[in-house]
Scaffold this active site. Structure first.
Site, PDB file in Angstrom:
ATOM      1  N   TYR A   1       0.756  -1.157  -0.038  1.00 32.79           N
ATOM      2  CA  TYR A   1      -0.140  -0.059  -0.134  1.00 32.79           C
ATOM      3  C   TYR A   1       0.842   1.225   0.041  1.00 32.79           C
ATOM      4  CZ  TYR A   1      -3.868  -3.122   1.164  1.00 32.79           C
ATOM      5  OH  TYR A   1      -4.770  -4.056   1.404  1.00 32.79           O
TER       6      TYR A   1
ATOM      7  N   LYS B   1       4.080 -14.953   2.995  1.00 31.49           N
ATOM      8  CA  LYS B   1       3.977 -15.846   1.742  1.00 31.49           C
ATOM      9  C   LYS B   1       5.475 -15.941   1.478  1.00 31.49           C
ATOM     10  CE  LYS B   1       1.654 -17.292  -1.833  1.00 31.49           C
ATOM     11  NZ  LYS B   1       0.927 -18.571  -1.881  1.00 31.49           N
TER      12      LYS B   1
ATOM     13  N   ASP C   1      -2.288 -18.222   2.132  1.00 29.11           N
ATOM     14  CA  ASP C   1      -3.184 -19.128   1.618  1.00 29.11           C
ATOM     15  C   ASP C   1      -3.857 -20.141   2.473  1.00 29.11           C
ATOM     16  OD1 ASP C   1      -0.602 -20.076   1.290  1.00 29.11           O
ATOM     17  OD2 ASP C   1      -0.943 -20.767  -0.830  1.00 29.11           O
TER      18      ASP C   1
ATOM     19  N   ASP D   1      -5.281  -6.984   6.121  1.00 25.26           N
ATOM     20  CA  ASP D   1      -6.520  -6.065   5.621  1.00 25.26           C
ATOM     21  C   ASP D   1      -7.518  -7.390   5.283  1.00 25.26           C
ATOM     22  OD1 ASP D   1      -8.349  -4.533   4.612  1.00 25.26           O
ATOM     23  OD2 ASP D   1      -7.238  -3.800   2.917  1.00 25.26           O
TER      24      ASP D   1
ATOM     25  N   ASP E   1     -10.757  -9.200   7.756  1.00 24.16           N
ATOM     26  CA  ASP E   1     -12.232  -9.128   7.517  1.00 24.16           C
ATOM     27  C   ASP E   1     -12.702 -10.573   7.531  1.00 24.16           C
ATOM     28  OD1 ASP E   1     -12.439  -6.469   6.971  1.00 24.16           O
ATOM     29  OD2 ASP E   1     -13.342  -6.566   5.018  1.00 24.16           O
TER      30      ASP E   1
END
Ligand code: NAD
Length: 355
Positions: free
Chosen positions: A135, A190, A222, A246, A250
């Site tokens: 970001y 990752k 994942d 993020d 959620d």
């Protein structure tokens, strides 16, 4: 105790009003000042985070934030979009650690899309790094149009990066949080594909040497996404980067039934913080008086705990929320047969009464 109250857009004004009502009955010496942010501030001042709002936030001990955004601003140049206000506040206040607890209240076990036995008693804490990652990486894709879109372009790109100090400070926060809970920490990365996350994994492991009492494990993102719906109770504290955090927070939030129940805290190194519900401005239900104010009320409890040193009052609010749920009161998002449907304001009133 100085609190900057920034309700924002959509349901933001409705839910923050209820949290303010709850804070007011605690009888604490609090000074609350309200300012515009997001689309509302853009309409009034031409900017989603006006200087005066930023000044108020910087001078406060804590910021109570509603939500920002509306589809009607989607064509604005990116720096003027409501969501930029949150990024601006995070940057200017140095908020680097986002705490998102996902707690399944007994009374809401049935509201989850997962089987009751998978989520009953669930209490996990996701800690998301907020200032680095893709970001904020440079360079970013070259902007060809001013409206934020790329007509006719052949490619666009964003760069993922993390610095050692950024990873070290979030790792320390996570190990310390784990120490206060079950002493288990999962770092999500990752590393099998991304260099940035091999570096993340190495630095988190190094910091872990200073916390021999905390059991650290590493998991690919994942797999973490899969485990969160397969066996969410295997987690206790999870720490991860900005983008994975993020998404996973959620996902975790929905395990508990409704995004309308989930608070969050974003802290800097001085424990100054911004407290907001995990959800957005919900333009689809704004103005209808049906939004769930509990995530914002629980965010106010986190504010009392983390920034204002008022643990007893935080616990009182959390107990009051449990009590109204036990009374069977539900806003539309958590309603099920046999319970009593209430409006945003009635839910706030019930928490006040329980207090
Ligand atoms: P959203 O979280 O606003 O809404 C998603 C769904 O959840 C909607 O159906 C909504 O009605 C429901 N919902 C959300 N909060 C609720 C509550 N308290 N009670 C009952 N139902 C609730 O996400 P979205 O629709 O993707 O985004 C809407 C706007 O919010 C966009 O402009 C987006 O950019 C913005 N947004 C802001 C924040 C923030 O301010 N921190 C976070 C996420 C999205």
């Amino acid at each position: 105790m100085k609190i900057a109250v920034l309700p924002g857009d959509g349901i933001g004004t409705e839910i923050v009003a209820e949290a303010v009502k709850v804070l007011n009955v605690l009888g604490l010496p609090m000074e609350m000042e309200t300012a515009l942010v997001g689309g509302a501030a853009y309409e009034a001042h031409g900017h989603p985070l006006p200087e005066s709002t930023l000044k108020l936030a910087k001078e406060a001990d804590a910021v109570l934030f509603g939500a920002v955004g509306d589809w009607k601003y989607d064509t604005l140049d990116r720096p003027l979009r409501p969501e930029q206000a949150i990024l601006g506040l995070r940057k200017n206040l140095g908020l680097f650690a986002n705490f998102r607890p996902a707690i399944c209240y007994d009374q809401l076990v049935g509201a989850s899309s997962l089987k009751p036995e998978l989520i009953s008693g669930l209490d996990i804490l996701i800690i998301r790094e907020l200032t680095g990652d893709i970001y904020f990486g440079q360079p970013r894709g070259r902007r060809i149009a001013t409206d934020g879109h790329f007509p006719g372009a052949e490619e666009a790109f964003d760069t993922m990066r993390y610095s050692r100090p950024e990873i070290e400070r979030i790792a320390h926060v996570a190990f310390q949080a784990a120490r206060k809970r079950s002493k288990r920490l999962t770092s999500v990365d990752k590393a099998n594909v991304l260099e940035t996350f091999q570096f993340w994994k190495d630095v988190v492991s190094e910091v872990g040497l200073q916390y021999p009492d905390v059991e650290l494990d590493h998991m690919y993102v994942d797999n973490a996404a899969m485990q969160l719906v397969k066996a969410p109770k295997r987690f206790d504290v999870v720490v991860t980067g900005n983008m994975f955090g993020d998404i996973l927070s959620d996902e975790a939030s929905m395990l508990t039934g409704s995004i309308g129940m989930l608070p969050s805290a974003s802290l800097n190194s001085k424990n100054q913080g911004l407290y907001e519900p995990s959800h957005g401005s919900a333009p689809d239900i704004a103005g209808k008086g049906i939004a769930n104010p509990l995530a914002t009320i629980l965010s106010a409890a986190m504010m009392l705990r983390f920034s204002l040193n008022q643990e007893a009052s935080a616990l009182r609010i959390e107990a009051a929320v449990q009590k109204v749920l036990a009374q069977g009161l539900r806003t539309a998002d958590i309603y099920s047969e046999g319970t009593t449907r209430v409006s945003t304001r009635e839910m706030g009133d019930a928490v006040v009464k329980a207090l």
